[in-house]
Design an enzyme around this catalytic site. Structure first.
Site, mmCIF file in Angstrom:
data_model
loop_
_atom_site.group_PDB
_atom_site.id
_atom_site.type_symbol
_atom_site.label_atom_id
_atom_site.label_comp_id
_atom_site.label_asym_id
_atom_site.label_seq_id
_atom_site.Cartn_x
_atom_site.Cartn_y
_atom_site.Cartn_z
ATOM 1 N N LYS A 163 -34.332 -18.234 -48.997
ATOM 2 C CA LYS A 163 -35.220 -19.391 -49.086
ATOM 3 C C LYS A 163 -36.634 -18.920 -49.435
ATOM 4 C CE LYS A 163 -36.834 -23.389 -46.477
ATOM 5 N NZ LYS A 163 -38.238 -23.181 -46.212
ATOM 6 N N SER A 185 -37.354 -17.699 -44.624
ATOM 7 C CA SER A 185 -36.783 -18.228 -43.399
ATOM 8 C C SER A 185 -35.954 -17.162 -42.714
ATOM 9 C CB SER A 185 -35.896 -19.425 -43.742
ATOM 10 O OG SER A 185 -35.157 -19.841 -42.626
ATOM 11 N N SER A 186 -35.975 -17.181 -41.399
ATOM 12 C CA SER A 186 -35.161 -16.225 -40.655
ATOM 13 C C SER A 186 -33.713 -16.702 -40.544
ATOM 14 C CB SER A 186 -35.747 -15.999 -39.265
ATOM 15 O OG SER A 186 -35.772 -17.227 -38.552
#
Length: 160
Positions: free
Chosen positions: A13, A7-8
């Site tokens: 994550k 995830s950005s």
């Protein structure tokens, strides 16, 4: 195991991309099954003009399921590792393990132990030992994961 950046906005994550691929395969197979169902239903007598789409859908589903199983095994299942300490702690905190003690300490004691464990947040084993309901050795044997997960024959019931 991690297969891509997760995830950005959520560092660390890990996206479950391989199980997600298997889900997508399942969705397609469900759709193909619907196609087969409609095509089989629409055929007249023993001449079904829709056999080509039936065969196409079946073969596509079998191929994708086969490849999906291989990918899941190779890129996901083979890389799964157990955090034994965390799993053991979860089992020890579980009130459900009192069920395994029922044949040894009786239903009434098991119920009382479960109620106290729930109310106090303490472990079932700790309460059983504190009350002297079982020895530490017997308790450890009964609560071994191998014993808890092994199928056990139920006693024969008398028929009236």
């Amino acid at each position: 195991p991690p297969r891509q950046a997760g995830s950005s906005i959520m560092p660390g994550k890990v996206n479950p991309v391989i199980p997600e691929v298997v889900n997508q395969i399942a969705f397609e197979v469900i759709g193909n099954d619907m196609t087969v169902t409609f095509a089989a239903e629409a055929g007249q007598l023993q001449l079904n003009a829709f056999e080509p789409i039936i065969a196409h859908s079946l073969f596509k589903s079998v191929l994708h399921l086969t490849k999906g199983c291989v990918v899941l095994a190779d890129r996901c299942v083979d890389g799964i590792t157990a955090n034994r300490d965390a799993l053991r702690a979860s089992v020890e905190r579980s009130i459900g393990i009192v069920t395994a003690l029922n044949p040894y300490i009786g239903y009434a004691h098991a119920t009382d132990v479960a109620a106290e464990a729930h109310a106090s947040g303490r472990g079932v084993a700790e309460i059983v030992l504190e009350r002297g309901l079982m020895t530490a050795e017997a308790l450890a044997e009964v609560l071994r994961p191998e014993v808890l997960t092994r199928p056990r024959a139920l006693p024969a019931r008398k028929v009236a």
